[in-house]
Design an enzyme around this catalytic site. Structure first.
Site, PDB file in Angstrom:
ATOM      1  N   GLU A   1     -25.286-126.650 -68.602  1.00 33.67           N
ATOM      2  CA  GLU A   1     -24.145-126.162 -69.362  1.00 33.67           C
ATOM      3  C   GLU A   1     -22.956-125.916 -68.432  1.00 33.67           C
ATOM      4  O   GLU A   1     -22.842-124.818 -67.845  1.00 33.67           O
ATOM      5  CB  GLU A   1     -24.502-124.840 -70.049  1.00 33.67           C
TER       6      GLU A   1
ATOM      7  N   HIS B   1     -28.075-117.677 -69.044  1.00 34.15           N
ATOM      8  CA  HIS B   1     -26.840-118.190 -69.658  1.00 34.15           C
ATOM      9  C   HIS B   1     -25.637-117.691 -68.855  1.00 34.15           C
ATOM     10  O   HIS B   1     -25.631-116.547 -68.388  1.00 34.15           O
ATOM     11  CB  HIS B   1     -26.751-117.717 -71.112  1.00 34.15           C
TER      12      HIS B   1
ATOM     13  N   ASN C   1     -27.623-121.518 -80.228  1.00 34.77           N
ATOM     14  CA  ASN C   1     -27.442-120.219 -79.577  1.00 34.77           C
ATOM     15  C   ASN C   1     -26.398-119.454 -80.379  1.00 34.77           C
ATOM     16  O   ASN C   1     -25.206-119.733 -80.273  1.00 34.77           O
ATOM     17  CB  ASN C   1     -26.967-120.429 -78.130  1.00 34.77           C
ATOM     18  N   TRP C   2     -26.886-118.507 -81.181  1.00 36.58           N
ATOM     19  CA  TRP C   2     -25.958-117.770 -82.054  1.00 36.58           C
ATOM     20  C   TRP C   2     -25.121-116.762 -81.270  1.00 36.58           C
ATOM     21  O   TRP C   2     -24.210-116.163 -81.812  1.00 36.58           O
ATOM     22  CB  TRP C   2     -26.752-117.044 -83.141  1.00 36.58           C
ATOM     23  N   LYS C   3     -25.476-116.526 -80.027  1.00 32.07           N
ATOM     24  CA  LYS C   3     -24.779-115.495 -79.231  1.00 32.07           C
ATOM     25  C   LYS C   3     -24.750-114.186 -80.039  1.00 32.07           C
ATOM     26  O   LYS C   3     -25.690-113.899 -80.758  1.00 32.07           O
ATOM     27  CB  LYS C   3     -23.384-115.960 -78.845  1.00 32.07           C
TER      28      LYS C   3
ATOM     29  N   GLY D   1     -23.782-123.729 -79.190  1.00 29.14           N
ATOM     30  CA  GLY D   1     -23.263-122.411 -79.540  1.00 29.14           C
ATOM     31  C   GLY D   1     -22.522-122.457 -80.872  1.00 29.14           C
ATOM     32  O   GLY D   1     -23.113-122.383 -81.945  1.00 29.14           O
ATOM     33  N   GLY D   2     -21.212-122.617 -80.796  1.00 25.18           N
ATOM     34  CA  GLY D   2     -20.339-122.550 -81.979  1.00 25.18           C
ATOM     35  C   GLY D   2     -20.833-123.379 -83.161  1.00 25.18           C
ATOM     36  O   GLY D   2     -20.871-122.892 -84.299  1.00 25.18           O
TER      37      GLY D   2
ATOM     38  N   GLY E   1     -17.728-123.159 -75.230  1.00 21.85           N
ATOM     39  CA  GLY E   1     -16.819-122.479 -76.151  1.00 21.85           C
ATOM     40  C   GLY E   1     -15.359-122.866 -75.978  1.00 21.85           C
ATOM     41  O   GLY E   1     -14.475-122.198 -76.509  1.00 21.85           O
TER      42      GLY E   1
ATOM     43  N   GLU F   1     -22.863-116.659 -69.705  1.00 19.59           N
ATOM     44  CA  GLU F   1     -22.221-115.446 -70.231  1.00 19.59           C
ATOM     45  C   GLU F   1     -22.963-114.195 -69.756  1.00 19.59           C
ATOM     46  O   GLU F   1     -22.342-113.178 -69.458  1.00 19.59           O
ATOM     47  CB  GLU F   1     -22.155-115.520 -71.767  1.00 19.59           C
TER      48      GLU F   1
ATOM     49  N   SER G   1     -19.823-127.146 -75.989  1.00 17.29           N
ATOM     50  CA  SER G   1     -18.998-127.713 -77.058  1.00 17.29           C
ATOM     51  C   SER G   1     -19.599-128.972 -77.680  1.00 17.29           C
ATOM     52  O   SER G   1     -18.862-129.869 -78.085  1.00 17.29           O
ATOM     53  CB  SER G   1     -17.568-127.979 -76.550  1.00 17.29           C
TER      54      SER G   1
HETATM   55  C1  PEP Z   1     -23.683-122.040 -75.402  1.00 13.34           C
HETATM   56  O1  PEP Z   1     -23.350-120.910 -75.662  1.00 13.34           O
HETATM   57  O2  PEP Z   1     -24.770-122.235 -74.841  1.00 13.34           O
HETATM   58  C2  PEP Z   1     -22.804-123.143 -75.786  1.00 13.34           C
HETATM   59  C3  PEP Z   1     -23.088-124.331 -75.378  1.00 13.34           C
HETATM   60  O3  PEP Z   1     -21.731-122.815 -76.565  1.00 13.34           O
HETATM   61  P1  PEP Z   1     -20.723-123.841 -77.271  1.00 13.34           P
HETATM   62  O4  PEP Z   1     -21.548-124.908 -77.935  1.00 13.34           O
HETATM   63  O5  PEP Z   1     -19.963-123.014 -78.260  1.00 13.34           O
HETATM   64  O6  PEP Z   1     -19.855-124.420 -76.202  1.00 13.34           O
END
Ligand code: PEP
Length: 257
Positions: free
Chosen positions: A171, A99, A13-15, A238-239, A177, A101, A217
């Site tokens: 999640e 999501h 997930n590049w956000k 994500g990251g 994050g 966010e 994470s």
């Molecule tokens: C996400 O945005 O779905 C996510 C899991 O982010 P991260 O891996 O950065 O925690």
């Protein structure tokens, strides 16, 4: 346990990161770093809508195309929105929905999540439905109740056949994050509870087939333990999906799981 009934999905997930001109180089580098054989592990990149065209132009990419959101409307006077038709036309086969966010920043309610999910299914796009509790809910012992509610609301009025096509990502909000990952046991406990809920509502055949991912994470260092859990069928990342080496390391682990 019954993992043989399901494929592994490693989804990035590049956000709101990167620009479209970076897609080509990233995909080339990732392809070079990915294992030769996928062993049934599907790799997906969920990119901003502006990047979908660039991703779809990559030939033999071995990377599924995913979006991060769609409008709840089909078409028409909805300035600034992007429809399911539009992302499908750019090759999207997956789309994140619900999501945390978006729930927090854009007011995506459970009802909206349900509407978007149905539109995605109608367009043949696999929804990656995100659910997860806040730290406060976990501390107050409300995790399972909250997740159960989110799933029930998101899947409202779907047939069992439709539910089978949904990917669910657990999640925990406190792990997104933050660098703070759920332990293998915490993640497995919730993913198992999700599968049991699906079994109770849609039957064993369906619950065995639904892919349940963990997100929060996940990285090259902690993915092995999480992906080894019997009810975790992959990750939403994500990251770490923004760094070729880290993402490739998770893909390697997913190809072994
Ligand atoms: C996400 O945005 O779905 C996510 C899991 O982010 P991260 O891996 O950065 O925690």
């Amino acid at each position: 346990m019954n993992k043989k009934y399901r494929r592994v999905i490693i989804a990035g997930n590049w956000k709101m990161n990167m620009v479209p001109s970076q897609v080509h180089g990233f995909v080339e580098d990732l392809r070079a770093a990915m294992p030769e054989r996928s062993n049934g592990c599907s790799v997906v990149l969920c990119v901003p809508a502006t990047h979908l065209g660039a991703l779809s132009r990559e030939k033999q990419r071995r990377i599924g195309i995913g979006a991060q959101n769609i409008s709840q409307f089909d078409k028409g006077a909805h300035t600034g929105e992007v429809s399911a038709d539009m992302i499908a036309d750019l090759g999207a086969k997956y789309c994140i929905v619900g999501h945390s966010e978006r729930r927090a920043d854009n007011g995506d309610t459970d009802e909206l999540v349900n509407a978007k999910l149905r539109i995605l299914l109608d367009h043949g796009i696999t929804p990656i439905l995100c659910v997860g509790e806040s730290l406060d809910q976990r501390d107050r012992g409300l995790t399972m109740e909250h997740i159960r509610y989110q799933i029930k609301a998101a899947l409202y009025a779907l047939t069992a056949e439709q539910v089978k096509r949904v990917v669910i990502a657990y999640e925990p909000i406190w792990a997104i994050g933050t660098g703070r990952t759920a332990t293998d046991e915490q993640a497995q406990e919730v993913c198992l509870a999700i599968r049991e809920q699906l079994r109770a509502e849609y039957g064993a055949l369906i619950s065995r087939k639904v892919c349940i991912l963990y997100g929060g994470s996940m990285n090259a260092g902690n993915c092995a333990g999480l992906l080894a859990q019997p009810d975790i069928d992959g990750g939403l990342i994500g990251g770490a999906s923004l760094k070729v080496e880290d993402f490739a390391a998770i893909i390697r682990e997913g190809s072994r799981a």
